[in-house]
Structures are given as structure tokens and as C-alpha cells.
Design a protein around this motif. Structure first.
Motif, PDB file in Angstrom:
ATOM      1  N   THR A 104       0.862  -1.171   0.000  1.00  0.00           N
ATOM      2  CA  THR A 104       0.000   0.000   0.000  1.00  0.00           C
ATOM      3  C   THR A 104       0.905   1.230   0.000  1.00  0.00           C
ATOM      4  OG1 THR A 104      -1.690  -1.148   1.281  1.00  0.00           O
ATOM      5  CG2 THR A 104      -1.808   1.249   1.247  1.00  0.00           C
ATOM      6  N   PRO A 105       0.974   1.971  -1.132  1.00  0.00           N
ATOM      7  CA  PRO A 105       1.886   3.115  -1.205  1.00  0.00           C
ATOM      8  C   PRO A 105       1.314   4.366  -0.545  1.00  0.00           C
ATOM      9  CG  PRO A 105       0.783   2.817  -3.309  1.00  0.00           C
ATOM     10  CD  PRO A 105       0.298   1.719  -2.401  1.00  0.00           C
ATOM     11  N   LYS A 106       2.237   5.187  -0.010  1.00  0.00           N
ATOM     12  CA  LYS A 106       1.836   6.458   0.592  1.00  0.00           C
ATOM     13  C   LYS A 106       3.032   7.406   0.567  1.00  0.00           C
ATOM     14  CE  LYS A 106      -0.025   8.556   4.773  1.00  0.00           C
ATOM     15  NZ  LYS A 106      -0.465   8.340   6.146  1.00  0.00           N
ATOM     16  N   TRP A 107       2.755   8.664   0.198  1.00  0.00           N
ATOM     17  CA  TRP A 107       3.797   9.697   0.210  1.00  0.00           C
ATOM     18  C   TRP A 107       3.959  10.226   1.626  1.00  0.00           C
ATOM     19  CZ3 TRP A 107       6.927  10.479  -3.743  1.00  0.00           C
ATOM     20  CH2 TRP A 107       6.497  10.132  -5.028  1.00  0.00           C
ATOM     21  N   TYR A 108       5.221  10.431   2.023  1.00  0.00           N
ATOM     22  CA  TYR A 108       5.534  10.996   3.340  1.00  0.00           C
ATOM     23  C   TYR A 108       6.471  12.185   3.188  1.00  0.00           C
ATOM     24  CZ  TYR A 108       3.583   7.094   5.940  1.00  0.00           C
ATOM     25  OH  TYR A 108       2.725   6.175   6.480  1.00  0.00           O
ATOM     26  N   LYS A 109       6.161  13.270   3.910  1.00  0.00           N
ATOM     27  CA  LYS A 109       7.107  14.371   4.026  1.00  0.00           C
ATOM     28  C   LYS A 109       8.292  13.862   4.844  1.00  0.00           C
ATOM     29  CE  LYS A 109       4.084  18.290   3.451  1.00  0.00           C
ATOM     30  NZ  LYS A 109       4.403  18.262   2.043  1.00  0.00           N
ATOM     31  N   TYR A 110       9.478  14.388   4.583  1.00  0.00           N
ATOM     32  CA  TYR A 110      10.680  13.916   5.274  1.00  0.00           C
ATOM     33  C   TYR A 110      10.516  13.943   6.799  1.00  0.00           C
ATOM     34  CZ  TYR A 110      13.222  14.251   0.825  1.00  0.00           C
ATOM     35  OH  TYR A 110      13.654  14.094  -0.462  1.00  0.00           O
ATOM     36  N   ASP A 111       9.846  14.962   7.310  1.00  0.00           N
ATOM     37  CA  ASP A 111       9.671  15.083   8.768  1.00  0.00           C
ATOM     38  C   ASP A 111       8.644  14.106   9.334  1.00  0.00           C
ATOM     39  OD1 ASP A 111      11.542  17.099   8.829  1.00  0.00           O
ATOM     40  OD2 ASP A 111      10.051  18.719   8.761  1.00  0.00           O
ATOM     41  N   ASP A 112       7.875  13.451   8.463  1.00  0.00           N
ATOM     42  CA  ASP A 112       6.793  12.567   8.928  1.00  0.00           C
ATOM     43  C   ASP A 112       7.048  11.087   8.631  1.00  0.00           C
ATOM     44  OD1 ASP A 112       5.363  14.792   9.826  1.00  0.00           O
ATOM     45  OD2 ASP A 112       4.413  15.084   7.863  1.00  0.00           O
ATOM     46  N   ILE A 113       8.248  10.730   8.229  1.00  0.00           N
ATOM     47  CA  ILE A 113       8.556   9.336   7.903  1.00  0.00           C
ATOM     48  C   ILE A 113       8.304   8.467   9.142  1.00  0.00           C
ATOM     49  CG2 ILE A 113      10.410   7.727   7.266  1.00  0.00           C
ATOM     50  CD1 ILE A 113      11.552  10.042   5.537  1.00  0.00           C
ATOM     51  N   PRO A 114       7.539   7.370   8.992  1.00  0.00           N
ATOM     52  CA  PRO A 114       7.124   6.552  10.147  1.00  0.00           C
ATOM     53  C   PRO A 114       8.196   5.553  10.614  1.00  0.00           C
ATOM     54  CG  PRO A 114       6.191   5.642   8.164  1.00  0.00           C
ATOM     55  CD  PRO A 114       6.925   6.897   7.748  1.00  0.00           C
ATOM     56  N   PHE A 115       9.340   6.080  11.072  1.00  0.00           N
ATOM     57  CA  PHE A 115      10.452   5.213  11.456  1.00  0.00           C
ATOM     58  C   PHE A 115      10.066   4.167  12.501  1.00  0.00           C
ATOM     59  CE2 PHE A 115      13.049   8.790   9.772  1.00  0.00           C
ATOM     60  CZ  PHE A 115      13.713   8.063   8.799  1.00  0.00           C
ATOM     61  N   ASP A 116       9.093   4.474  13.356  1.00  0.00           N
ATOM     62  CA  ASP A 116       8.690   3.505  14.384  1.00  0.00           C
ATOM     63  C   ASP A 116       7.969   2.299  13.800  1.00  0.00           C
ATOM     64  OD1 ASP A 116       9.844   5.013  16.364  1.00  0.00           O
ATOM     65  OD2 ASP A 116       7.975   6.004  16.949  1.00  0.00           O
ATOM     66  N   ASN A 117       7.569   2.386  12.532  1.00  0.00           N
ATOM     67  CA  ASN A 117       6.881   1.284  11.873  1.00  0.00           C
ATOM     68  C   ASN A 117       7.679   0.808  10.649  1.00  0.00           C
ATOM     69  OD1 ASN A 117       4.808  -0.564  11.761  1.00  0.00           O
ATOM     70  ND2 ASN A 117       3.427   0.781  10.657  1.00  0.00           N
ATOM     71  N   MET A 118       9.027   0.924  10.775  1.00  0.00           N
ATOM     72  CA  MET A 118       9.932   0.512   9.701  1.00  0.00           C
ATOM     73  C   MET A 118      11.003  -0.386  10.314  1.00  0.00           C
ATOM     74  SD  MET A 118      10.227   4.257   7.834  1.00  0.00           S
ATOM     75  CE  MET A 118      11.187   3.762   6.424  1.00  0.00           C
ATOM     76  N   TRP A 119      11.903  -0.885   9.486  1.00  0.00           N
ATOM     77  CA  TRP A 119      13.034  -1.652  10.000  1.00  0.00           C
ATOM     78  C   TRP A 119      13.883  -0.736  10.874  1.00  0.00           C
ATOM     79  CZ3 TRP A 119      13.426  -6.775   9.651  1.00  0.00           C
ATOM     80  CH2 TRP A 119      12.680  -7.432   8.674  1.00  0.00           C
ATOM     81  N   PRO A 120      14.424  -1.247  11.987  1.00  0.00           N
ATOM     82  CA  PRO A 120      15.223  -0.401  12.890  1.00  0.00           C
ATOM     83  C   PRO A 120      16.425   0.268  12.211  1.00  0.00           C
ATOM     84  CG  PRO A 120      14.694  -2.472  13.976  1.00  0.00           C
ATOM     85  CD  PRO A 120      14.225  -2.596  12.547  1.00  0.00           C
ATOM     86  N   ASP A 121      17.012  -0.375  11.206  1.00  0.00           N
ATOM     87  CA  ASP A 121      18.187   0.199  10.541  1.00  0.00           C
ATOM     88  C   ASP A 121      17.849   1.435   9.710  1.00  0.00           C
ATOM     89  OD1 ASP A 121      17.811  -0.855   7.530  1.00  0.00           O
ATOM     90  OD2 ASP A 121      17.276  -2.447   8.937  1.00  0.00           O
ATOM     91  N   ASP A 122      16.576   1.590   9.321  1.00  0.00           N
ATOM     92  CA  ASP A 122      16.198   2.730   8.479  1.00  0.00           C
ATOM     93  C   ASP A 122      16.531   4.064   9.150  1.00  0.00           C
ATOM     94  OD1 ASP A 122      15.320   0.951   6.584  1.00  0.00           O
ATOM     95  OD2 ASP A 122      13.196   1.207   7.028  1.00  0.00           O
ATOM     96  N   LYS A 123      16.377   4.148  10.457  1.00  0.00           N
ATOM     97  CA  LYS A 123      16.698   5.386  11.178  1.00  0.00           C
ATOM     98  C   LYS A 123      18.170   5.758  11.008  1.00  0.00           C
ATOM     99  CE  LYS A 123      13.358   4.770  14.878  1.00  0.00           C
ATOM    100  NZ  LYS A 123      13.158   4.427  16.283  1.00  0.00           N
ATOM    101  N   ILE A 124      19.010   4.765  10.776  1.00  0.00           N
ATOM    102  CA  ILE A 124      20.452   4.990  10.681  1.00  0.00           C
ATOM    103  C   ILE A 124      20.874   5.422   9.284  1.00  0.00           C
ATOM    104  CG2 ILE A 124      22.709   3.867  10.907  1.00  0.00           C
ATOM    105  CD1 ILE A 124      21.292   2.025  13.061  1.00  0.00           C
ATOM    106  N   TRP A 125      20.389   4.733   8.236  1.00  0.00           N
ATOM    107  CA  TRP A 125      20.870   5.043   6.882  1.00  0.00           C
ATOM    108  C   TRP A 125      19.977   5.988   6.084  1.00  0.00           C
ATOM    109  CZ3 TRP A 125      17.938   3.727   2.717  1.00  0.00           C
ATOM    110  CH2 TRP A 125      17.016   2.680   2.877  1.00  0.00           C
ATOM    111  N   PHE A 126      18.700   6.089   6.434  1.00  0.00           N
ATOM    112  CA  PHE A 126      17.796   6.977   5.694  1.00  0.00           C
ATOM    113  C   PHE A 126      18.298   8.414   5.633  1.00  0.00           C
ATOM    114  CE2 PHE A 126      13.334   6.830   4.115  1.00  0.00           C
ATOM    115  CZ  PHE A 126      13.312   5.505   3.745  1.00  0.00           C
ATOM    116  N   PRO A 127      18.826   8.974   6.730  1.00  0.00           N
ATOM    117  CA  PRO A 127      19.322  10.359   6.655  1.00  0.00           C
ATOM    118  C   PRO A 127      20.393  10.557   5.580  1.00  0.00           C
ATOM    119  CG  PRO A 127      19.073   9.716   8.938  1.00  0.00           C
ATOM    120  CD  PRO A 127      18.861   8.475   8.106  1.00  0.00           C
ATOM    121  N   TYR A 128      21.221   9.550   5.336  1.00  0.00           N
ATOM    122  CA  TYR A 128      22.206   9.641   4.264  1.00  0.00           C
ATOM    123  C   TYR A 128      21.493   9.817   2.924  1.00  0.00           C
ATOM    124  CZ  TYR A 128      25.915   8.066   7.417  1.00  0.00           C
ATOM    125  OH  TYR A 128      26.820   7.959   8.435  1.00  0.00           O
TER     126      TYR A 128
END
Length: 171
Positions: A104-128
Motif C-alpha cells: 500500500t503506497p503512501k507519500w511521506y514528508k521527510y519530517d513525517d517518515i514513520p520510522f517507528d513502523n519501519m526496520w530499525p536500521d532505516d533510522k540509521i541510513w535513511f538520513p544519508y
């Protein structure tokens, strides 16, 4: 001996928004992620990325519009497989993202990315990725929710990233 399996992961961008998909089944169920999957026999990495994006959210992207922005390697304690994931981004694409049996696709603003409902590593590499940096990350998990260790490197050019990828592949 660990065996590598190659995967793709694609993120679409519009202005300050990133397209994520909520996984509806299989590996990563109920987590937000990019679009991608396994490479089929006789298929290049880029061809697989294009195909998976189309299958998972009904959006088409031309090969030349995919930018290789990173590489991620995942190991899971007790598992003999290394998931070798090539990460791509695209700002030019055709079609409107639509829900499929898989995502189910959904657009997210950078400040609203749902990191708490993603893989834990996303918080680390997504900012790059969001800041336009090229990267390589290696993550070792216990189960699916605990990162035991990780290492991440930033690159200044695609040439450096590709050279690093080549060096890794010869080891």
C-alpha cells in the motif's frame, strides 16, 4: 559459510516527499519500506528494480532515471544468508502509485517518515539518502527487531561507491 542473495530497493521522490509502501505479506509484513525484491535469473539489478517497482506500486521508471544511492548488507543471527540490497532512487517516473496485493503506497514528508513502523536500521541510513549522500551500510540483526552491530560509510561519488561494491564482491 554465508551465501549472498541480491535484492533491490527503490524509493521515489517528489519535492520533499518520499514514497513508501506498507508491506501486506511476506518478509517485512506490516512495515513501511521502499519497493523492491529478488533479482530473477537472467535479469540485471536495474531491470529487477524497474520490474519490482511496477509490480508493487504500478509506477514505471526508465533505467536511466534510477540512481544507485547505496548498498545495504543484512545478516540475521543463525541464518546462513547475507541479504545484499542495492538501493536506488528516482525523481522521474510515470504513473500514479496504486495499491497492489503486495504493498500500500503512501507519500511521506521527510519530517513525517514513520520510522517507528519501519526496520530499525532505516533510522540509521535513511538520513544519508535523504540528504543526497551515497552510502554503504552493514547490519547484523538478532531476530528482526534488534540490531547487534552495524557499520555505515559515506561516499562522495558513484565511482567511489561502485569501486567499494566491486572490492566487496571480490572478497
Amino acid at each position: 559459510m554465508l551465501r549472498k542473495k541480491l535484492y533491490t530497493l527503490v524509493f521515489l521522490f517528489e519535492e520533499n516527499n518520499v514514497l513508501l509502501g506498507l508491506k501486506k505479506r511476506g518478509f517485512g509484513y506490516n512495515k513501511w519500506n521502499g519497493f523492491g525484491g529478488k533479482i530473477e535469473q537472467n535479469e540485471s539489478i536495474v531491470e529487477a528494480a524497474v520490474r519490482e517497482l511496477k509490480e508493487e506500486c504500478c509506477v514505471a521508471v526508465k533505467h536511466e532515471n534510477l540512481k544507485n544511492v547505496g548498498r545495504l548488507e543484512f545478516t540475521f543471527e543463525g541464518e546462513p544468508i547475507v541479504m545484499d540490497v542495492r538501493v536506488f532512487s528516482a525523481k522521474v517516473f510515470q504513473g500514479t502509485p496504486r495499491e497492489t496485493e503486495e504493498m500500500t503506497p503512501k507519500w511521506y514528508k521527510y519530517d513525517d517518515i514513520p520510522f517507528d513502523n519501519m526496520w530499525p536500521d532505516d533510522k540509521i541510513w535513511f538520513p544519508y539518502m535523504l540528504s543526497g549522500n551515497l552510502f554503504y551500510g552493514k547490519f547484523n540483526y538478532r531476530g528482526f527487531d534488534t540490531i547487534i552491530s552495524y557499520d555505515i560509510k559515506k561516499f562522495d561519488s558513484v565511482h567511489e561507491l561502485n569501486k567499494y561494491n566491486e572490492d566487496l564482491n571480490t572478497n
